[in-house]
Design a protein around this motif. Structure first.
Motif: not given
Lengths: 45, 563
Positions: B11-14, B17, B304
């Protein structure tokens, strides 16, 4: 704790915290761009 | 019948990570790292450690991210498909990728058991039962009264009785039932999180748990740092604890405990074992080549960023290891138990489950600290173990083209068979040790050579460079691919050969002499044969159908034109 101990501990922590801090900064700075890409919703089942 | 799954993404880069960092952060950070630093020269150990970080961890991890996203773009999410597509659809490489699945498969079979120990200990602390008076109650034996406080005996006996290290099948007795139930619970939550999917299960969980891990670690560090010299004994202050870990020069003792000299920085640095230990630690810690990172990376969206994500995940792991792990475990052990605690630093289990409970017993607010510490270990373990479940589930989805639910059930069934060996043959923890040596130490080194060789020599440095740069929000150094090919790969081969020459013979002999170890290896060979057959059949089917995409979405022609 000897001087050698202080030096090795401080240097190790500085390298790791520096790298971590830089990555956090970059992640925050680039987050807007990331959000702009986000509209492609996750299509998992 | 072809069941064509829709593509999943983070859903997101964070989120990605934190998920990858969570996969890497585990027992190795908080228990193994401090022990290794103490045993291999204190501060001097950090020089080979940083060199290994720069030459092995970052470049190889980056190449794994690149291979993973490349494979994901072609619809492959397991190492079988990743090796196959990156090698230009070579059957042999695909089979190597399929066989590399044995690593996450088997590590998970014992890692979830250790995860259950952490949860079990956390619950015991929470319930106030891990006190001297509670030990007899817990074990139903009542024979712990009168033992020396802080000697390690009580907790060693508690640990052995709890984990069944005294006799085989102990977990299936009445006394072992609570830990068995905890283990089953841990298996269930791992597979359930993976069943919920990459974004809704793993990512959501990692986002919630990562701050919790950080909070628990900070509570522990603040507690330890504010204790001063709790027992008022010379050489047992917080600074002495830090010095014990970080001082690069140290006294050398003979067998009778007399000081016979002083080891300098150079003594440690000129010892090849220090370099070996540092590389093995970084390898173990960053979770390279155990199929977790590449599988996670395969769910990153095609354009991404992976350079910043990969570097951030490694940096987060290093932060947890050096800063949190470096300040949390050793200093309190020295503060409360003195240098005699050092006997327990060589083994992660001994430090975590025997030495530190002794420390918590003597520490003000020790019960709370005990709960926080073991809950921290449990949370970190779950994020690691579920990253090993995902490649297994992805592999079955590709091999059988079945639904996620069916792959989860199949993975869980095979997992339970392998885990049964570890859970039943608990005496001396032989089965667990056998799995740990061959699959957490030996096999990742072996497959790292294959994977790095694939990235550098077969896929090629040009594609590697291109893939890392694609969508990157930072400027990845252009020499990174060069480093992978000419520094990381040879460094890895040399270290692997040196490591094998030092450890392999003894381990093979030990394995040959113990029937439980033989049984564990027998199960592994069966698993390997299963993975081999499944890989051959799957690749044959891909070739027969003339498809290049893991889900049969694009044609060979389309794929070639895209490449």
């Amino acid at each position: 704790m000897t001087w050698g101990g202080w030096v090795s501990m401080t240097a190790s922590l500085a390298i790791v915290i520096g790298l971590f801090g830089w990555c956090c900064y970059k992640l925050v700075v680039t987050r807007e761009t990331q959000d702009a890409d986000a509209p492609e919703e996750s299509t998992e089942r | 019948m072809r069941n064509k799954p829709r593509h999943e993404h983070w859903g997101s880069q964070i989120g990605v990570v934190l998920a990858v960092a969570g996969s890497a952060v585990g027992l190795g950070n908080f228990l193994r790292f401090p022990g290794q630093v103490v045993n291999y020269g204190g501060g001097a150990f950090m020089i080979p450690y940083v060199v290994s970080l720069l030459l092995v961890a970052i470049p190889i991890s980056m190449s794994e991210w690149a291979l993973g996203r490349f494979a994901g773009r072609h619809g492959y999410h397991s190492p079988l498909g990743m090796y196959y597509v990156a090698s230009g659809r070579k059957r042999g490489w695909g089979i190597v990728g399929g066989m590399s699945m044995c690593v996450p498969f088997v590590i998970d079979m014992y890692y979830i058991f250790v995860e259950a120990w952490c949860l079990f200990y956390a619950l015991k602390y929470l319930g106030g039962m891990l006190e001297p008076i509670g030990l007899g109650f817990t074990l139903g034996s009542g024979d712990f009264a009168g033992m020396r406080l802080g000697s390690g005996d009580e907790y060693e006996r508690f640990f052995n009785a709890t984990t069944g290290a005294n006799q085989n099948g102990a977990l299936f007795s009445r006394a072992g039932a609570p830990l068995l139930a905890t283990t089953i619970f841990c298996v269930a939550i791992n597979f359930l999180l993976v069943y919920r999917g990459v974004s809704k299960g793993i990512e959501k969980f990692s986002k919630r748990v990562a701050p919790l891990i950080l909070l628990c670690a900070l509570i522990m560090i603040i507690r330890v740092a504010t204790l001063g010299n709790p027992l008022g004994r010379p050489g047992q202050s917080f600074l002495d604890g830090l010095g014990f870990m970080w001082n690069p020069t140290r006294d050398v003792y003979n067998a009778s405990g007399e000081i016979i000299g002083r080891a300098s920085v150079w003594t440690s640095l000129l010892n090849p074992e220090t370099w070996l230990a540092a590389t093995a630690q970084i390898f173990y810690s960053v979770s390279i080549c155990i199929c977790a990172v590449c599988t996670y990376a395969s769910y990153v969206r095609p354009k991404d960023d992976i350079a910043l994500s990969g570097l951030s995940a490694t940096a987060t792991n290093e932060f947890c290891e050096v800063v949190l792990g470096g300040l949390m475990a050793i200093p309190p052990a020295i503060m409360f138990l003195g240098s005699r605690a050092a006997d327990g630093f060589s083994s992660s289990f001994q430090l975590g489950f025997i030495v530190l409970p002794n420390v918590f017993e003597l520490m003000p607010l020790g019960q709370l600290c005990g709960f926080v510490f073991f809950f921290l270990l449990f949370s970190a373990s779950v994020t690691s173990s579920m990253s090993l479940v995902l490649p297994v589930v992805a592999f079955f989805r590709e091999a059988f083209r079945c639904s996620r639910g069916a792959s989860v059930l199949l993975g869980a069934a095979i997992h339970l068979v392998g885990a049964f060996i570890v859970i039943w043959f608990t005496k001396g923890l032989t089965a667990l040790d056998t799995y740990d040596f061959w699959f957490a130490n030996f096999a990742p080194f072996l497959f790292a050579i294959f994977q790095t060789g694939l990235a550098a020599f077969v896929w090629g440095t040009a594609k590697l460079r291109e893939e890392i740069a694609l969508g990157s929000k930072i400027k990845p150094p252009t020499f990174l691919a060069f480093v992978v090919k000419y520094l990381s790969f040879p460094y890895l081969v040399v270290i692997a050969i040196f490591w094998a020459s030092k450890n392999l013979k003894g381990r093979v002999l030990a394995t040959m002499q113990d029937y439980v170890a033989q049984l564990s290896i027998g199960f592994f060979l069966l698993l390997l044969a299963f993975l081999f057959t499944l890989s051959v059949v799957t690749i044959r089917r891909w070739r027969a159908e003339g498809i290049s995409d893991g889900y049969g979405i694009q044609t060979e022609k389309e794929d070639n034109s895209r490449s």
